[in-house]
Design a protein around this motif. Structure first.
Motif: not given
Ligand SMILES: Cc1ncc(COP(=O)(O)O)c(C=O)c1O
Length: 451
Positions: A314-321, A90-94, A301-308
């Motif tokens: 770091g692992l939460a990099g690498g946009e767009p997901w 679904g996302g994150r930097d991998h 489709f994009a949405q912004s939420t704090s938990y995502l």
């Protein structure tokens, strides 16, 4: 299990194409939730006796029904690897995201779309067509359409009468309504009648409605016909409409030097839906959406939420997901089996599979024409052949098809062409040979009374 499955694929010809589940077996799948575990080795035994013999049969060389891909062993093994990695794509930097982007770039290049084309892997073309329609809706209504729905915008879409049912379904699911899809009549080649399309758009504009989308079909499900995509692209540009191509299986014709011209004009589409699980022989499921303008796909489709929230490192990099390019958040590592299949076999070999299937379709058509008991019911543009049996009613044709299926000999499907039930053969599986086609025709002739 791996040895058995390799043997299974190697020995498909010795198996029935399909067999109905015995009633007791069907009933056995209404059992309650297991409260205690079963040894996996015993469960594998159950798989061998209760599941393996009763699957769809689309790996079999004599499965000709609907538009089912045959899969391939590399893809099967890739599913094992993906299962072991259990990556959430679904996302994150991998690396799973990098592999998916590579696959999307290959798909765009295959169809001659620009390098910046974005996309996302989905279950199949039904979802990809739906998501494309949402992008078109975004272009028409902007962010307000996402926030407030379509309100009283009288959006109208156009597709041929031969378009797949999922286009109607997409209109319904998008809240625009199935009645707002104009089904434009077909011409003698089963292509959308461009003059009728032009008239329909003019009539809708005159009535105060808001045309927003033209869906071209590249490989119709009934007969394999291709709309004139260049003419549709021209008209969409002149009318300022979103131009989407449903190329569910036809897209792979791009890899065939002899059939690629059928797709001319697809490179101008705003979006394309197609499947790797059909002619590209990737195991189910492997659908693909391509969108020419990456910003529109993301805005749809994009949405912004704090938990995502994404992060610069770091692992939460690498946009767009991918979760911001389609509806799914948790997603498996679908890209791996596509990347491995394309890498293992290469574009030229996959193009040869397309050519082989089309050559077999022409062979079947020639046998039908040569017979005085069979009748070709539609032109054979690609890999789909629809034919009837002279003097036989629909019920007899339906029974013949069901007999062939239930006896495990062949699995064609049926469709209705000009009000008449047709036997429909779609040659998608790379394992099908001319001997399979000849045996099929011989068996039908053997069961058909001479007039
Ligand atoms: C032209 C066309 N569009 C859409 C679809 C739906 O694709 P899927 O079954 O992958 O959802 C099909 C399926 O055969 C098709 O032939």
């Amino acid at each position: 299990m791996m040895d058995d499955m390799i043997d299974h694929l190697a020995g498909l010809r010795d198996l029935p194409v399909w067999q109905p589940m015995p009633p007791a077996l069907r009933k056995s799948f209404a059992a309650g939730l297991p409260q205690t575990g079963t040894d996996p080795a015993a469960l594998y035994g159950e798989f061998q006796t209760r599941i393996q013999p009763y699957v769809t049969g689309n790996t079999h060389p004599r499965f000709f029904g609907w538009v089912h891909g045959g899969g391939n062993a590399v893809s099967m093994l890739a599913e094992l690897l993906a299962g072991a990695m259990n990556a959430n794509c679904g996302g994150r930097d991998h690396v799973g995201i990098a592999v998916e982007r590579q696959v999307i770039a290959w798909a765009a290049a295959m169809l001659g779309m620009p390098a910046q084309t974005s996309g996302v892997l989905l279950t199949g073309s039904s979802m990809a067509n739906f998501c494309a329609l949402l992008c078109a809706r975004y272009q028409a209504l902007g962010p307000a359409g996402r926030a407030q729905g379509i309100g009283d915008a009288k959006l109208i879409a156009y597709a041929s009468a031969g378009a797949h049912r999922c286009v109607t379904g997409a209109m319904d699911m998008a809240g625009i309504g199935a009645d707002s899809l104009r089904k434009i009549p077909l011409d003698g080649n089963f292509q959308m009648d461009i003059a009728a399309l032009r008239d329909a758009i003019a009539a809708d504009r005159a009535a105060g409605l808001a045309p927003f989308l033209i869906v071209g079909t590249a490989g119709s499900v009934d007969v394999g016909a291709f709309d004139d995509l260049t003419a549709l692209a021209d008209l969409a540009a002149a009318e300022r409409l979103w131009f989407h191509a449903d190329a569910a299986f036809g897209a792979l014709a791009a890899l065939s030097p002899t059939h690629a011209t059928l797709l001319r004009g697809i490179e101008r589409a705003d979006s394309v839906a197609f499947d790797f699980h059909k002619w590209a022989q990737v195991t189910y499921d492997a659908g693909c959406l391509l969108v020419r303008d990456p910003l529109i796909q993301r805005a749809t489709f994009a949405q912004s939420t704090s938990y995502l929230a994404a992060a610069p490192r770091g692992l939460a990099g690498g946009e767009p997901w991918p979760c911001d390019l389609g509806p799914d958040l948790s997603r498996g590592f679908r890209a791996l089996k596509i990347w491995m299949t394309l890498s293992a076999h290469g574009a030229a070999k996959l193009g040869a599979v397309v050519d082989h299937g089309c050559a077999l379709a022409q062979h079947l058509a020639a046998r039908i024409i040569a017979s005085n008991r069979l009748e070709l019911l539609a032109p054979v543009a690609l890999n789909i052949v629809c034919f009837g049996i002279s003097g036989q009613h629909d019920e007899a044709v339906a029974n013949l098809v069901a007999d062939l299926q239930e006896e495990g000999l062949f699995a064609p499907s049926t469709t209705t062409i000009n009000g008449r039930l047709a036997i429909r053969v779609a040659i998608v599986n790379h394992r099908t040979e001319q001997t399979d086609i000849d045996a099929f025709v011989d068996e039908i002739l053997r069961r058909t009374p001479k007039s």
